[in-house]
Every structure is written in C-alpha cells, then in structure tokens.
Design a protein around this motif. Structure first.
Motif, mmCIF file in Angstrom:
data_model
loop_
_atom_site.group_PDB
_atom_site.id
_atom_site.type_symbol
_atom_site.label_atom_id
_atom_site.label_comp_id
_atom_site.label_asym_id
_atom_site.label_seq_id
_atom_site.Cartn_x
_atom_site.Cartn_y
_atom_site.Cartn_z
ATOM 1 N N HIS A 128 -31.170 39.129 -8.653
ATOM 2 C CA HIS A 128 -31.851 40.376 -8.057
ATOM 3 C C HIS A 128 -32.397 41.027 -9.075
ATOM 4 N N ASN A 143 -37.174 41.317 3.303
ATOM 5 C CA ASN A 143 -35.852 41.759 3.277
ATOM 6 C C ASN A 143 -34.930 40.925 4.149
ATOM 7 N N SER A 187 -36.697 48.313 -9.252
ATOM 8 C CA SER A 187 -36.700 46.793 -8.973
ATOM 9 C C SER A 187 -37.966 45.980 -8.615
ATOM 10 N N PRO A 211 -41.414 46.775 1.141
ATOM 11 C CA PRO A 211 -40.360 46.284 0.405
ATOM 12 C C PRO A 211 -40.630 46.324 -1.251
ATOM 13 N N PHE A 212 -39.408 46.418 -2.065
ATOM 14 C CA PHE A 212 -39.636 46.424 -3.667
ATOM 15 C C PHE A 212 -40.681 47.146 -4.077
ATOM 16 N N GLU A 259 -38.264 52.289 -1.079
ATOM 17 C CA GLU A 259 -38.895 51.421 0.366
ATOM 18 C C GLU A 259 -38.789 51.919 1.505
ATOM 19 N N GLY A 316 -35.405 39.657 -0.347
ATOM 20 C CA GLY A 316 -34.386 40.393 -1.048
ATOM 21 C C GLY A 316 -33.033 40.943 0.158
ATOM 22 N N GLU A 317 -32.349 41.915 -0.296
ATOM 23 C CA GLU A 317 -31.215 42.140 0.421
ATOM 24 C C GLU A 317 -31.613 43.329 1.692
ATOM 25 N N ALA A 318 -31.889 44.522 1.293
ATOM 26 C CA ALA A 318 -32.435 45.790 2.043
ATOM 27 C C ALA A 318 -33.175 46.593 1.346
ATOM 28 N N PRO A 319 -33.896 47.291 1.960
ATOM 29 C CA PRO A 319 -34.912 48.332 1.220
ATOM 30 C C PRO A 319 -33.775 49.425 0.965
ATOM 31 N N GLY A 320 -34.456 50.170 -0.206
ATOM 32 C CA GLY A 320 -33.563 51.307 -0.985
ATOM 33 C C GLY A 320 -34.441 52.509 -0.653
#
Ligand code: URA
Length: 295
Positions: free
Chosen positions: A266, A187, A165, A160-161, A154, A147-151
């Motif tokens: 995504h 990520n 999402s 991650p994830f 996360e 993926g792109e980057a943690p939120g």
C-alpha cells in the motif's frame, strides 16, 4: 473541563494536540454529546426523563434510526452490554450482507451501483463519513486498483487516493506510463472509518458485495490490490501482504471469470517504509508487462 477562556486556552491547545495524536481529527456532531448523562439515562430512565433532548439533526440520531448500535464499542462511558437499550430494531449483520448482495447484483452498470450504494443504510460507516467514495479514473481502463478505505482527504473530496498516499500512487502509475485517465481506482470500503481506524471484519463483509460487483462491471484486464486488506478480501486468502506481493493471483468474479491480480504494498505503507518502494516498483513493472501481453 472549564469553559474556554483566554486563561485556559493553552490547556485547550494541549487537549486538541492530544486528540490529533490519538487520531481524532474532526468533530462528528455540531453539538457536544454528554455521554455520562446518556449512561445515567440508561441506568435511571425516570430521573433522566426531564433531561433536554439532543437536536434532531444529530448524527447519533441518524445512526439509531438506521438500526446502528446506540453506543460505540470502545466508548468508555458506555454501560456494559446487558444494560444497553437496543436501538430501533437492529438488523443483524448477515441481513445487511444479504441486502448488499441483492442491491449489488441488481445493479447493471456503475451508475446504478453507485446509486444503490448511496441509498444503502446497512453499514454504520456511512453515518460518520461525509462522502461515499465510489471511484476515480477511467471505468474503461484495462487496469483497476483497489485500496482499503478512504482517509480524511478522500472523505472530504469524495474521491479515492487524493491525499499523500494518493500522490505517491500517481507517481507509481506514472512510472509505468499510466495515470487516472488510463486506470480505475476504488476501495474495498467506500466510507471513511472514523479516525481512520481499521474497518471491522463485519464492515468489510457488508461492503464486499459492492466492490466485487464494481470489479465485475469494470471487468479490467488486470487488478492491483493495494495492501493486505484489499488482497485478503478480494483474493480470499489470509496470507500476509509481504508474502503475497509480487506473485500473480486471480480474483474470481460472481460469474466465474478469473481476473489476473497483483497484490502489492500500500502507498501509505511505502511512505512509512521507503526502503520497500523497490519491491512495489518490481510489482508495477510486472503489471506493465502483463498489460502489454494482454493488449
Ligand atoms: N488509503 C486507501 O486505502 N484508500 C484511499 O482512498 C486512501 C488511502
């Protein structure tokens, strides 16, 4: 703003709601930072010399000693660049990319890579994130998803994830008979950008050697790029994800191996645009068939 009191708490609630809407969902320091006083100190160091010091545990301090810029780029209280006092010996970004490359190349397994990343101070995102979000799942799996980057979720869990999402991603994997014991997830950027902002191109370039080495060490049979930033970074293209998705590409490792890669939408985008779930479903069926053909 007045000090909090029972009389002005509705005002505070409104202010907090405004911050939440603007994407500010956590405080970064224990103590409030007076940016106006900081700006005044730059303009008039002698007058400000008597001002109280910030506590040494402040992450701002940590940033400065790590060579990070002393002022956020979008801080309206920050003085213009010409007036800024340089932070302790700022390391140019290219040097950080070089260092990341050296550390990544030296790592001969995933544990060493994680350790190298945890000790790397060249990316500012590290200093505002709570966790290094390295990976989840099975490193021996045939399928790796990036993926792109943690939120926020996360960052809190260090995996991650795991947020909304992530739950959709788990359902997408289940639809092709997989889960986190049969897939490996990482990520491009391993630290949460503050307020979930888009990582800058510099941050992406600094982190690129780590994710490239991670892919090389996992050596999956198939790679799935979740969203445009992952596809663009790892497939060296500037094409948009809606054009890229559904078509097999290759991710080329440093040693020259070509790993079949499927760019897809995504999960966060799919949550906002559920009509496109059918496209992602098609991409995942492609992935399933490819895994079958390679097993
Ligand atoms: N979005 C991502 O790209 N990665 C995560 O880990 C979570 C959300």
């Amino acid at each position: 703003m007045n000090a909090p009191s029972p009389q002005n708490t509705p005002e505070l609630h409104e202010l907090l709601a405004f911050y939440m809407e603007a994407g500010v969902d956590e405080a970064l320091t224990e103590e409030p930072v007076d940016r106006f006083a900081e700006a005044a100190q730059i303009r008039s160091p002698a007058r400000a010399a008597s001002a109280p010091e910030q506590p040494s545990s402040s992450p701002d301090r940590r940033n400065q000693s790590a060579g990070a810029p002393a002022f956020a780029e979008n801080n309206p209280a920050a003085p213009p660049p010409a007036q800024r006092v340089p932070a302790a010996a700022a390391v140019p970004d290219e040097a950080q990319v070089q260092l990341a490359r050296q550390l990544a190349t030296r790592a001969s397994n995933l544990d060493e890579l994680r350790e190298a990343m945890a000790g790397f101070d060249g990316c500012n995102l590290k200093f505002t994130a709570k966790s290094l979000v390295f990976a989840d799942g099975n490193p021996n799996a045939a399928l790796m998803l990036v993926g792109e980057a943690p939120g926020r979720d996360e960052d809190l869990e260090g995996l991650p994830f795991v947020g909304r999402s992530g739950r959709l991603l788990d359902r997408m994997l289940a639809a092709i008979g997989l889960d986190r014991t049969s897939a490996y997830i990482a990520n491009v950027i391993p630290w949460r950008p503050p307020g979930n902002r888009t990582p800058t191109p510099h941050e992406t370039e600094i982190c690129r050697p780590f994710i490239e080495r991670q892919i090389e060490l996992v050596n999956p049979k198939v790679l799935v790029n979740l969203g445009g930033p992952s596809a663009k970074t790892l497939l060296n293209t500037t094409e948009g994800i809606l054009r890229l998705r559904g078509n097999w590409r290759a991710h080329t490792t440093a040693s020259g191996a070509a790993i079949p890669a499927m760019p897809t939408l995504h999960p966060a985008y799919l949550l906002r645009t559920p009509a496109h779930k059918r496209l992602a479903w098609r991409d995942f069926v492609e992935v399933k068939m490819k895994l079958r053909s390679l097993s």
